[in-house]
Design a protein around this motif. Structure first.
Motif, PDB file in Angstrom:
ATOM      1  N   LYS A  49       5.858   1.563  -0.713  1.00 17.92           N
ATOM      2  CA  LYS A  49       6.764   1.331  -1.693  1.00 17.92           C
ATOM      3  C   LYS A  49       6.538  -0.283  -1.795  1.00 17.92           C
ATOM      4  O   LYS A  49       6.503  -0.519  -3.122  1.00 17.92           O
ATOM      5  CB  LYS A  49       8.187   1.655  -1.345  1.00 17.92           C
ATOM      6  N   PHE A  50       6.392  -0.956  -0.925  1.00 17.68           N
ATOM      7  CA  PHE A  50       6.257  -2.466  -1.061  1.00 17.68           C
ATOM      8  C   PHE A  50       4.970  -2.667  -1.776  1.00 17.68           C
ATOM      9  O   PHE A  50       5.015  -3.469  -2.680  1.00 17.68           O
ATOM     10  CB  PHE A  50       6.097  -2.998   0.405  1.00 17.68           C
ATOM     11  N   ILE A  94       3.579  -3.393  -9.551  1.00 11.09           N
ATOM     12  CA  ILE A  94       4.266  -3.589 -10.848  1.00 11.09           C
ATOM     13  C   ILE A  94       4.671  -4.892 -11.064  1.00 11.09           C
ATOM     14  O   ILE A  94       4.436  -5.301 -12.114  1.00 11.09           O
ATOM     15  CB  ILE A  94       5.569  -2.504 -10.636  1.00 11.09           C
ATOM     16  N   VAL A  95       5.233  -5.707 -10.262  1.00  4.71           N
ATOM     17  CA  VAL A  95       5.642  -7.117 -10.360  1.00  4.71           C
ATOM     18  C   VAL A  95       4.167  -7.954 -10.753  1.00  4.71           C
ATOM     19  O   VAL A  95       4.517  -8.606 -11.817  1.00  4.71           O
ATOM     20  CB  VAL A  95       6.048  -7.879  -8.900  1.00  4.71           C
TER      21      VAL A  95
END
Length: 141
Positions: free
Chosen positions: A5-6, A12-13
């Motif tokens: 998830k990280f 995405i960021v």
């Protein structure tokens, strides 16, 4: 699972940051290039020389006058800044710089034709028409 998830969140960021840099970076560069060219043309009086050259060359004048009665709302760009952004996407900065230097030093008819062919090969017909419309507005206000 947390690490995955990280990792996805980080990707995405970074994608959003890259998009922002690309979008705003090209806008900034286009504005800077347009500002420099406009300032140089105004300061050197070269714009008047260009206007006279266009007035004295019937073929060039006819080419630019194709943009006279165009509905600019249907064109891909309407301002010099937008045109600069499109050109920056089609040509890299070093090519634009080389063209600018070559134009300052003067170009023979064959060099002008080669440059015209290069520009025409990379731009669509609509983009060329938009450039003609902008050139007409600038030169025949």
């Amino acid at each position: 699972m947390k690490a995955f998830k990280f990792l996805v969140g980080t990707v995405i960021v970074l994608a959003f940051i890259a998009f922002g840099v690309y979008h705003f970076g090209t806008k900034y560069i286009a504005d800077e290039v347009m500002g420099q060219v406009a300032a140089e043309l105004d300061a050197s009086g070269e714009l008047e020389n260009i206007k006279k050259e266009v007035q004295n060359d019937p073929e060039l004048r006819a080419f630019i006058e194709e943009g006279k009665n165009v509905d600019s709302s249907k064109l891909p760009f309407q301002t010099k800044e937008e045109a600069t952004r499109v050109l920056l996407k089609k040509f890299d900065l070093s090519e634009i710089n080389d063209i600018q230097i070559q134009a300052r030093q003067g170009m023979t008819a064959s060099e002008q034709q080669a440059l015209f062919d290069k520009i025409q090969s990379r731009l669509t017909d609509e983009e060329m028409l938009a450039l003609k419309a902008l050139a007409y507005k600038e030169l025949f206000k």
